[in-house]
Design an enzyme around this catalytic site. Structure first.
Site, mmCIF file in Angstrom:
data_model
loop_
_atom_site.group_PDB
_atom_site.id
_atom_site.type_symbol
_atom_site.label_atom_id
_atom_site.label_comp_id
_atom_site.label_asym_id
_atom_site.label_seq_id
_atom_site.Cartn_x
_atom_site.Cartn_y
_atom_site.Cartn_z
ATOM 1 N N ASP A 98 -1.969 8.620 -6.756
ATOM 2 C CA ASP A 98 -2.300 7.433 -5.969
ATOM 3 C C ASP A 98 -2.483 6.224 -6.879
ATOM 4 O OD1 ASP A 98 -3.030 5.878 -3.753
ATOM 5 O OD2 ASP A 98 -5.152 6.341 -4.025
ATOM 6 N N ASP A 157 0.823 -1.209 0.000
ATOM 7 C CA ASP A 157 0.000 0.000 0.000
ATOM 8 C C ASP A 157 0.853 1.254 0.000
ATOM 9 O OD1 ASP A 157 -1.958 1.885 0.257
ATOM 10 O OD2 ASP A 157 -2.526 1.346 2.290
#
Length: 437
Positions: free
Chosen positions: A318, A111
């Protein structure tokens, strides 16, 4: 326990075919591994019941959930080289690593929006189901508790002290109501043949939420001091650089990309454009300055009006958000221009997610113009139709941008077929067009 992180990410990473080039104790400079698309025939997680449109709609809806989480967290705080191949997933990186001595293999979500690396641990007071054995720290010779008086413990957003301050306990909750509570520890992590000794990890004894049984926790690749990226620099002198190349995804093709660390993550050559990484809190996230977007010879400033200066660090890049989320005025300019220049019938999105849709048997048949994202530093990123539109149903193609009054995100669909390099040492982010298959 209010520490917030995020775990929706993009790729399934499998290190089952590692070719070692070294690491700490390995005498070399990195490693190469294979990655498999979660939804491809190569993947052990292949689910034939999900259609192309099911996967796409799920990813779009997660974009809204993730953007809300990122906004809430931002408001709350107002080796020389490693290399591996990657293949796209419909919402997660699942990364295979080993922890402990002797080594125990785990699968965890990699992540870029989180820092702490953690896995489920015995004794499990409350754990979600996982399909492989849970790590038992009592069987590892390299496992060590971290003292509650240590700087590492106090760098956590939320911690508790055990008896005699010998144990540091952490608590994290995530935007989708997932959570983990456990002990901060020092442990050996092995990725292929690359070894990271005395790495700070979380040993989770109380965990739950939306985790699947194919995962056991999270691998933090954010920009903060506890992330695996930052710890590679301290432990193994691997500079804080990583890059990835995202191939076309949400298809049934067995295509691959790659993710690299350290020296191999440098993006260079002709047609590379670079823009500053803007330092903002929380330092986990990666902020850029989007100055404008242009389409069909019309340029739209990324500000409320032409007389207002563009805010520095006004957009977050992102890998875990599929859609690109734009300020309302910027979105309105881009969408209205596309509605005028695309000569096709307007239709509604059957999923109810996106606003600008056309009747088309494929994106290629719409003659969509190139949309250019103008980032600070003259970094002009030309987005092709595959970066800006997606087929959401049979004969329905929609603009994969959405407006927001609060938060902007440069999503992963816009990054497809670009080599994207994060250089935390030089505080630069680079783009280079590259067919990633």
């Amino acid at each position: 326990m209010a520490a917030i992180s995020i775990f929706f990410c993009l790729f399934l990473i499998s290190f089952s075919q590692a070719t070692a080039h070294g690491g700490v104790g390995g005498g070399g400079h990195g490693f190469t591994t294979s990655l498999f698309h979660r939804d491809s025939f190569l993947s052990p997680l292949y689910n034939p019941s999900l259609s192309h449109y099911d996967r796409l709609t799920n990813a779009f809806r997660r974009s809204f959930s993730r953007s809300d989480t990122l906004l809430n967290r931002a408001a709350a705080v107002s080796i020389t080289g490693i290399h591996s191949r990657i293949i796209p997933d419909d919402g997660e990186f699942l990364m295979s690593i080993s922890i402990g001595t002797p080594r125990v293999k785990i699968m965890a979500i990699a992540d870029t929006g989180s820092d702490l690396t953690w896995t489920q641990c015995m004794p499990c007071h409350k754990c979600f189901n996982q399909s492989f054995p849970i790590f038992n720290p009592r069987r590892s010779f390299s496992y060590r508790h971290v003292s509650c008086t240590s700087n590492a413990c106090r760098s956590l957003d939320d911690y508790r002290c055990g008896p005699d301050n010998r144990t540091c306990s952490y608590g994290y909750s995530y935007g989708d109501q997932s959570f983990t509570y456990g002990d901060l520890a020092s442990e050996k992590i092995t990725i292929g043949s690359f070894k990271l000794y005395k790495t700070l990890i979380g040993c989770g004894h109380v965990n739950g939420g939306t985790f699947s049984e194919d995962t056991s926790g999270i691998i933090g690749l954010g920009g903060g001091p506890l992330s695996l990226i930052s710890q590679m620099r301290k432990i193994a002198a691997v500079k804080r650089r990583f890059s990835y190349c995202l191939p076309t995804f949400f298809s049934d093709k067995n295509v691959t990309g790659k993710i690299s660390f350290g020296k191999k993550a440098i993006v260079s050559g002709r047609k590379v454009v670079s823009t500053p990484l803007v330092l903002k809190e929380p330092n986990t996230f990666y902020y850029l300055t989007l100055e404008a977007m242009s389409v069909a010879n019309k340029r739209f400033k990324a500000a409320n009006n032409m007389s207002t200066a563009v805010e520095q660090g006004n957009i977050l890049i992102d890998s875990g958000t599929t859609l690109t989320i734009l300020p309302q005025n910027l979105y309105k300019g881009v969408a209205s221009t596309l509605a005028h220049v695309v000569k096709a019938k307007r239709v509604n999105d059957p999923t109810g997610v996106l606003d600008l849709c056309f009747a088309a048997c494929s994106v290629d048949h719409l003659n969509i113009p190139v949309i250019t994202a103008h980032f600070a530093g003259n970094a002009d990123v030309k987005l092709l139709p595959l970066n800006t539109f997606a087929m959401v149903a049979d004969n329905v193609a929609c603009l994969a941008f959405v407006p927001s009054a609060n938060f902007a995100i440069f999503g992963n669909l816009a990054q497809v077929n670009f080599l994207v390099g994060y250089d935390l040492e030089r505080k630069r982010l680079s783009f280079k067009y590259n067919v990633c298959a």
